[in-house]
Design a protein around this motif. Structure first.
Motif, PDB file in Angstrom:
ATOM      1  N   TYR A 243       0.955  -1.150  -0.035  1.00 37.32           N
ATOM      2  CA  TYR A 243       0.177  -0.174   0.028  1.00 37.32           C
ATOM      3  C   TYR A 243       0.878   1.225   0.016  1.00 37.32           C
ATOM      4  O   TYR A 243       1.949   1.266   0.416  1.00 37.32           O
ATOM      5  CB  TYR A 243      -0.806   0.073   1.120  1.00 37.32           C
TER       6      TYR A 243
ATOM      7  N   GLN B  91      -5.249   2.816   4.572  1.00 35.52           N
ATOM      8  CA  GLN B  91      -6.281   1.922   4.298  1.00 35.52           C
ATOM      9  C   GLN B  91      -7.653   2.047   5.295  1.00 35.52           C
ATOM     10  O   GLN B  91      -8.583   1.665   5.127  1.00 35.52           O
ATOM     11  CB  GLN B  91      -5.718   0.431   4.378  1.00 35.52           C
TER      12      GLN B  91
ATOM     13  N   ARG C  45      -6.963  -5.996   3.156  1.00 31.51           N
ATOM     14  CA  ARG C  45      -7.474  -6.077   1.655  1.00 31.51           C
ATOM     15  C   ARG C  45      -8.865  -5.860   1.418  1.00 31.51           C
ATOM     16  O   ARG C  45      -9.751  -6.384   2.094  1.00 31.51           O
ATOM     17  CB  ARG C  45      -6.850  -7.292   1.106  1.00 31.51           C
TER      18      ARG C  45
ATOM     19  N   ASP D 172      -1.309  -6.926   5.842  1.00 24.48           N
ATOM     20  CA  ASP D 172      -1.778  -6.605   4.523  1.00 24.48           C
ATOM     21  C   ASP D 172      -3.032  -7.346   4.169  1.00 24.48           C
ATOM     22  O   ASP D 172      -3.999  -6.875   3.452  1.00 24.48           O
ATOM     23  CB  ASP D 172      -0.636  -6.750   3.576  1.00 24.48           C
TER      24      ASP D 172
END
Length: 413
Positions: free
Chosen positions: A164, A168, A358, A354
């Motif tokens: 990224y 997020q 997602r 991660d």
């Protein structure tokens, strides 16, 4: 006596400093804040720590709050759709080892005082990048242990290891007193309530500067109802706003928090984190290098509670590498190898975080977590993987291994 400078007085920097001090090194810590300023300041994180990281503190003699900090005995995950008012999906599993959270304001202020009491040298000031050559010139090794500010940018983003390039989630964290249990075993658990289009409400027990408390971390998806903290409200207003959200999106948590209040004037934290892996070594020119550690070079979103655990592992690994180096120079190749050896484990933590961030969620992750609501063995293994995400490599991280593992579980009933 070899001289080491550590810039940053967080979990990683102070754990390393105290370890090197005990091993006979001449250590200087550079901290932007005094112990009193840390103790009386704003909360910094949720600092959830699992068994392996706690064991590192125990081994170092830094487990100073075992008689006070509450133990979380298990983990509960809930998923539901409040719009449909459908019955919620829920699984719970016990932790195999102790899990605790000690407010970093409490921990770091005490560790900083302990380092000074034992004869350590602390410089209380901010350090600019232009000062690093002079600092590095006076020390055999200079370590950057702060993930905030311009110093971390010296290391540069590793594009091959970073998924990224922007945050997020939007984050809001509150320390609360007066939280009431529901009379269930899960009152003593770390708990996650996920609402797919909104985000997650994460709750844990902790020890803060004024005693025991509960922490509420809201991980909001941008543009959704949890994305409402741009004005950075004071703790009282922020917690009230959070309660309004819990009433709709996690009503069982609202029942617990309905009568709660912020623990103190610094009991709220807002922000967003860009997950990133940076290069572990920064060149200053003229053959000088500095070594990065923990959040300075590997940054995770707090959704998986890995920050303090990574810091503890980084400090323990760097301490061992420094001591084993003996009288040999702490040169650029040694620094790069030291980071790479640390990354060999940290990469599993970063990959897991991660994966959990997602969007849309990976299909195989959805299938496995869905099965966890039916199969206790999956719930237990997922729960205890947080302690050491290396285990996820073999069954959670890719579709093929996830499919094989799920087939085995279903076959064995």
């Amino acid at each position: 006596m070899r001289r080491v400078a550590i810039i940053g007085a967080g979990q990683a920097g102070l754990q390393l400093a105290l370890g090197l001090q005990g091993a006979g090194y001449d250590v200087t810590v550079v901290s932007e804040r005094t112990a009193d300023e840390v103790r009386n300041g704003r909360v910094m994180s949720t600092q959830l720590m699992f068994g392996p990281a706690l064991a590192l503190e125990w081994a170092a003699g830094l487990n100073l709050w075992d008689d006070l900090a509450p133990v979380m005995s298990g983990f509960e995950m809930t998923q539901w759709d409040p719009a449909a008012q459908a019955s919620r999906s829920r699984f719970a599993a016990s932790f195999d080892d102790e899990v605790r959270s000690v407010d970093q304001r409490l921990k770091l202020s005490v560790w900083l005082e302990l380092f000074e009491t034992r004869g350590g040298r602390v410089e209380y000031r901010a350090v600019g990048a232009e000062e690093l050559p002079e600092i590095a010139g006076r020390h055999d090794l200079t370590v950057i242990a702060t993930g905030r500010g311009a110093l971390s940018c010296l290391f540069g983003r590793d594009a091959q290891r970073s998924l990224y390039d922007s945050p997020q989630r939007t984050l809001a964290c509150f320390y609360a007193s007066g939280v009431e249990g529901l009379g269930a075993a899960s009152d003593a658990y770390a708990r996650v309530t996920g609402v797919s289009p909104v985000g997650d409400a994460i709750v844990m027990r902790a020890l803060t500067v004024g005693g025991r408390c509960d922490i509420l971390l809201i991980e909001g998806k941008f543009g959704g109802p949890y994305d409402c903290w741009a004005d950075r409200p004071v703790p009282e207003e922020g917690l009230r706003r959070a309660l309004d959200l819990l009433r709709v999106y996690a009503p069982w948590e609202y029942e617990r928090f309905a009568k709660s209040e912020p623990t103190d004037a610094g009991a709220a934290l807002y922000g967003a984190v860009t997950p990133a892996v940076r290069h572990g070594v920064a060149a200053l020119g003229d053959g000088q290098y500095v070594l990065g550690m923990a959040d300075a070079v590997v940054v995770n979103d707090p959704i998986t509670g890995q920050g303090a655990n990574n810091a503890a592992r980084s400090a323990a690994h760097y301490l061992d590498a420094i001591v084993r180096r003996g009288t040999l120079p702490f040169d650029g190749p040694w620094m790069r190898q030291t980071f790479e050896d640390y990354w060999e484990h940290a990469r599993h933590v970063h990959a897991f975080t991660d994966l959990m961030l997602r969007q849309p969620p990976a299909d195989h992750l959805g299938r496995l977590l869905g099965a966890a609501f039916e199969y206790p063995a999956i719930a237990h293994r997922f729960t205890n993987g947080y302690a050491d995400p290396l285990d996820y490599r073999d069954w959670l991280m890719d579709p093929a291994s996830a499919g094989r593992y799920l087939a085995e579980i279903v076959r064995d009933g």
